[in-house]
Design an enzyme around this catalytic site. Structure first.
Site, short mmCIF file in Angstrom:
data_model
loop_
_atom_site.label_atom_id
_atom_site.label_comp_id
_atom_site.label_asym_id
_atom_site.label_seq_id
_atom_site.Cartn_x
_atom_site.Cartn_y
_atom_site.Cartn_z
N SER A 39 0.85 -1.19 0.00
CA SER A 39 0.00 0.00 0.00
C SER A 39 0.88 1.24 0.00
O SER A 39 1.90 1.29 0.69
CB SER A 39 -0.91 0.01 1.23
OG SER A 39 -1.55 1.26 1.38
N CYS A 73 -1.81 8.86 -5.40
CA CYS A 73 -2.25 10.09 -4.75
C CYS A 73 -1.99 10.20 -3.25
O CYS A 73 -2.54 11.08 -2.58
CB CYS A 73 -3.76 10.32 -4.98
SG CYS A 73 -4.22 10.45 -6.71
N GLU A 74 -1.12 9.34 -2.70
CA GLU A 74 -0.83 9.49 -1.26
C GLU A 74 -0.16 10.85 -0.97
O GLU A 74 -0.40 11.46 0.07
CB GLU A 74 0.03 8.34 -0.76
CG GLU A 74 1.52 8.44 -1.03
CD GLU A 74 1.91 8.19 -2.48
OE1 GLU A 74 3.12 8.28 -2.78
OE2 GLU A 74 1.02 7.90 -3.31
N ASP A 75 0.66 11.35 -1.90
CA ASP A 75 1.30 12.64 -1.69
C ASP A 75 0.32 13.79 -1.85
O ASP A 75 0.42 14.81 -1.16
CB ASP A 75 2.50 12.80 -2.63
CG ASP A 75 2.14 12.57 -4.08
OD1 ASP A 75 1.07 12.00 -4.35
OD2 ASP A 75 2.95 12.94 -4.95
N ASN A 84 0.04 3.91 1.32
CA ASN A 84 -0.13 4.54 2.63
C ASN A 84 1.00 4.17 3.59
O ASN A 84 1.23 4.86 4.58
CB ASN A 84 -1.47 4.13 3.25
CG ASN A 84 -2.64 4.75 2.52
OD1 ASN A 84 -2.59 5.91 2.11
ND2 ASN A 84 -3.70 3.97 2.32
N PHE A 124 -4.33 3.18 -5.96
CA PHE A 124 -2.89 2.97 -5.81
C PHE A 124 -2.13 4.19 -6.33
O PHE A 124 -1.21 4.10 -7.12
CB PHE A 124 -2.44 1.70 -6.55
CG PHE A 124 -1.16 1.12 -5.99
CD1 PHE A 124 -1.17 0.45 -4.78
CD2 PHE A 124 0.04 1.26 -6.65
CE1 PHE A 124 -0.01 -0.08 -4.25
CE2 PHE A 124 1.22 0.75 -6.12
CZ PHE A 124 1.19 0.07 -4.91
N ARG A 184 3.97 4.54 3.26
CA ARG A 184 5.01 5.57 3.24
C ARG A 184 4.96 6.43 4.50
O ARG A 184 5.99 6.92 4.98
CB ARG A 184 4.83 6.46 2.01
CG ARG A 184 5.87 7.54 1.86
CD ARG A 184 5.49 8.56 0.79
NE ARG A 184 5.45 8.00 -0.54
CZ ARG A 184 6.52 7.88 -1.33
NH1 ARG A 184 7.71 8.26 -0.90
NH2 ARG A 184 6.39 7.38 -2.54
N ASP A 244 11.98 8.96 -3.00
CA ASP A 244 11.84 7.76 -3.83
C ASP A 244 13.20 7.21 -4.23
O ASP A 244 14.16 7.96 -4.43
CB ASP A 244 11.02 8.08 -5.09
CG ASP A 244 9.55 8.32 -4.76
OD1 ASP A 244 9.13 7.97 -3.65
OD2 ASP A 244 8.84 8.89 -5.61
N ASP A 297 14.26 6.08 -6.92
CA ASP A 297 14.70 6.32 -8.30
C ASP A 297 15.10 7.77 -8.53
O ASP A 297 15.27 8.20 -9.67
CB ASP A 297 13.62 5.91 -9.30
CG ASP A 297 12.28 6.59 -9.04
OD1 ASP A 297 12.21 7.45 -8.14
OD2 ASP A 297 11.30 6.23 -9.70
#
Length: 769
Positions: A583, A691-693, A585, A689, A587, A603, A605
């Site tokens: 998930s 748009c958490e930011d 979330n 999966f 993070r 991240d 990368d």
């Protein structure tokens, strides 16, 4: 007159077929000098084309070097530092750190003690605690601070040290005070300033007085000072010895006083490898030499030269020495004194556990440390002060020499390129040689024929020009070999140009942290990944673990078999946090094991310079209530649309930052994300999966009417997922479309953020342009 004619025509002449010059038809004038006027037009043409080639080459290479220096070198300009002070110094960039432990043999840096100071947003406080910036910002310009000595008065600690004055370029004795066991220091000023260099301020008590015995070897004597208004006013008590002793101390031992010091002025003395002992019934003297003087006169790496205050632990006396083997002040060594009398002296080395720096030049003491003073606090704990430097001795001079060598090599390759393309006909035109400068008198000609140096110059010029002709003849035009050599010459010239610029103007190569209110701090680095991105992760950890302010790297493992921390080349601890489900979330999960208040969500990368990271950390410490990110975004329009950085710059504003590269307060942000108010938003994140930011930006905006985000522009950022082929969002348009839907949904939940737009370049630091 009396010299045979020299004709450089064809391949038989000393200058080869190109650097030709001829006699006139008469065979010479009455003095026997050659007339080269018939060749002036030819040689002028050659020289003008050659000159044009050199001008063109060096202008192009100069522009390339300028661009490289402007956009590729790390500026590393510390914010808030006084204009005068902290100049690059050939002696080094020494600073002072504080260590704590249960004994003097198990010392850990102050950041390990987890001491937090709210006024400077140091959560936790990190070494170094006193630097050239500390003194310069307090109005005492300094290039470095070194040789720290502690003095205790109850629960107050005073720290005396050498500070190299940026104006006079000589050592003075500075003093600072701490009332919280060394966590913070107030810079009191200059305790002692003489007309000569001072260092190694050994401070001690005797008969109710406080004395200081600094090194003043440049004066040729060892002086003792007494405090008349401690700690800033001292008076000369007496001259102990008319001898240029360096790094000296006095200790009472078994009814006598012993003075240890080194004298490098004697014939046959090995620098940094000599030690003498003197004894007396009083620190005021008179002093008598030890029967075995010099005690040592051996290799500089063996610790003969003193490196701090001796100390007593469990009834045993220990001496600290310097190892100057690889460079001056490479490290400190500790010796247990077994026998000390007026006739005998024996000691042997013992191990000491002080955490070694492994971040190279990004560590404040990454290259060397040469002084340690340890004392016991009233609490029973031990405190140690140690100086350290991130570069070896003479580093600026070494870099300048290497830079000049690179520039000289560029000139050689430019000449080689000119020979290949035919722009350079000869390296030394004949008319430039003083033996061919026109009419001369007989006396000069007689001297020239008999002078060996003149003959060697003529021979050298001749051979150099012949080599030019030979080289051009062997590299035939319109061939693959010629093209390859030419391209290789150009590439090497470019590389050497950038190397020279880097050595001369690039500084030490250290990407230093930025202090706030005199304090440094640390943060935790968090990254979320899974098994298919191991290549990214290994490179990521190796790079970022060397950044100065990174304390720990936490890998949020979402899917697959987790790696072991030992699989990574890391300079800091790596913790693998395995999650129960995949998930986004995860993070922002609350993690009680995180030891810092600041976290950088980054991240795996994204590759940036450590200097970019350090600048972002400084801005966050100035605004800990905000998110500080490196990728601005703009939510704007009707209907509400998610826009990238290019669009945000077009409209000169942003109202969001990507949390995949952002600093935040771990205590506030994570609790906010997992609050009941954010539950519906988290479900939406799991369903898409994505748009958490975006959700975190809305939660921050909903918590305050003030600005909640800050942007820092990185000098260089590389997306390694484009190389590894494991990018999560390959279709940018579709990805942005999903995020636009998220904006609409979150606006209904938490209110709009469109009116929260911030302009680029609104801060004075210039890092948000």
């Amino acid at each position: 007159m009396g010299s045979s004619p020299i004709v450089a025509s064809g391949s038989s002449g000393g200058g080869g077929g190109w650097c030709r010059w001829r006699r006139n038809g008469s065979g010479g004038n009455k003095n026997g000098n050659f007339n080269i006027s018939n060749n002036n037009n030819y040689e002028g043409c050659v020289l003008s084309s050659t000159f044009a080639y050199f001008v063109f080459s060096f202008v192009v290479l100069g522009l390339i070097g300028n661009l490289y220096g402007r956009y590729m070198l790390i500026a590393n300009v510390r914010a808030g530092i006084n204009v005068v002070g902290c100049a690059e110094d050939n002696e080094g960039s020494w600073s002072i750190g504080v260590f704590f432990g249960d004994s003097p043999f198990s010392l850990k840096p102050i950041e390990s003690m987890n001491i937090w100071k709210d006024e400077s947003r140091a959560w936790p406080v990190a070494n170094p605690v006193i630097t050239c910036a500390s003194l310069s910002d307090a109005g005492f310009p300094s290039n470095f601070v070194a040789d720290p000595f502690l003095y205790k008065q109850g629960d107050i600690l005073y720290l005396f040290y050498e500070t190299k004055n940026s104006i006079t370029m000589q050592g003075d004795i500075g003093v600072s005070r701490s009332v919280d066991d060394g966590a913070t220091w107030q810079q009191l000023g200059i305790a002692l300033d003489e007309d000569w260099h001072l260092s190694y301020p050994y401070v001690f008590d005797y008969n109710g007085n406080i004395y200081m015995m600094p090194e003043s070897s440049s004066k040729g004597e060892l002086r003792l000072y007494r405090a008349v208004d401690f700690p800033l006013k001292w008076t000369k008590e007496k001259i102990i010895m008319k001898k240029p002793l360096i790094d000296s101390f006095i200790i009472p031992y078994e009814g006598k006083f012993y003075l240890f010091g080194s004298d490098h002025s004697g014939i046959g003395t090995k620098k940094n490898g000599q030690l003498e002992i003197w004894h007396s019934s009083s620190p005021l003297g008179p002093w008598k030499p030890h029967k075995k003087n010099p005690i040592y006169n051996k290799h500089e790496s063996m610790g003969a030269r003193n490196g701090g205050r001796p100390f007593v632990y469990n009834g045993n006396l220990y001496r600290i020495g310097q190892d100057c083997g690889d460079t001056y002040g490479r490290r400190t060594r500790v010796f247990k004194v077994e026998v000390l009398t007026t006739h005998e002296f024996e000691e042997f080395e013992v191990p000491i556990s002080v955490e070694e720096p492994i971040k190279g030049r990004n560590s404040w003491n990454g290259a060397r440390n040469h002084h340690l003073d340890v004392q016991q606090l009233s609490s029973g704990k031990w405190i140690g002060v140690m100086d350290g430097d991130r570069v070896p001795s003479g580093d600026p001079f070494r870099r300048f020499v290497l830079g000049c060598a690179s520039v000289f090599s560029v000139a050689i390759f430019v000449v080689l390129g000119g020979i290949i393309i035919g722009a350079v006909k000869c390296i030394v035109p004949v008319s430039w040689c003083f033996h061919n400068t026109g009419k001369r008198n007989d006396t000069f000609l007689t001297w020239e024929r008999s002078n060996l140096f003149s003959s060697k110059i003529r021979l050298f010029c001749s051979r150099l020009n012949r080599a030019t002709s030979t080289l051009h003849a062997r590299i035939r035009p319109n061939t693959c070999a010629r093209t390859f050599i030419l391209v290789l010459t150009i590439m090497v010239s470019l590389m050497l140009t950038c190397t020279g610029v880097n050595y001369i103007y690039g500084g030490s190569g250290a990407q230093e942290p930025y202090p706030l209110n005199g304090h440094y701090s640390q943060f935790t680095l968090l990254t979320m990944t899974y098994d298919a991105r191991m290549w990214n992760l290994k490179m990521y950890i190796k790079h970022y673990s060397r950044c100065s302010s990174v304390r720990e790297i936490v890998v949020i493992w979402n899917k697959g078999i987790p790696p072991k921390p030992t699989e990574f080349d890391s300079a800091v601890p790596v913790r693998i946090r395995v999650e129960k489900q995949n998930s986004l979330n995860n993070r922002f999960n609350v993690d009680p094991l995180i030891k810092t208040r600041a976290v950088l969500e980054l991240d795996d990368d994204i590759m940036m310079n450590c200097d970019d990271i350090e600048r972002g950390f400084l801005i966050w410490r100035k605004h800990p209530e905000r998110m500080v990110g490196f990728y601005p975004r703009l939510a704007y329009g009707h209907p509400l649309t998610y826009r990238g950085e290019k669009y945000a710059r077009k409209y000169n504003g942003y109202n969001m930052v990507l949390t995949g590269a952002a600093f935040m307060d771990s205590q506030v942000a994570f609790e906010r994300y997992w609050s009941k108010e954010a539950e519906e938003g988290r479900l939406f994140v799991d369903s898409f999966f994505n748009c958490e930011d975006v959700l975190m930006n809305y939660l921050y905006a909903n918590s305050s009417s003030d600005s909640v985000v800050e942007y820092v522009r990185p000098a260089l950022a590389i997306d390694t997922s484009k190389v590894s082929g494991v990018a999560i969002s390959r279709n940018t348009q579709a990805h942005y479309g999903v995020r636009s839907n998220c904006l609409k949904k979150f606006s209904e939940m938490y209110g709009s953020i469109t009116e929260r737009k911030l302009d680029f370049g609104r801060r004075k630091d210039g890092w948000d342009l």
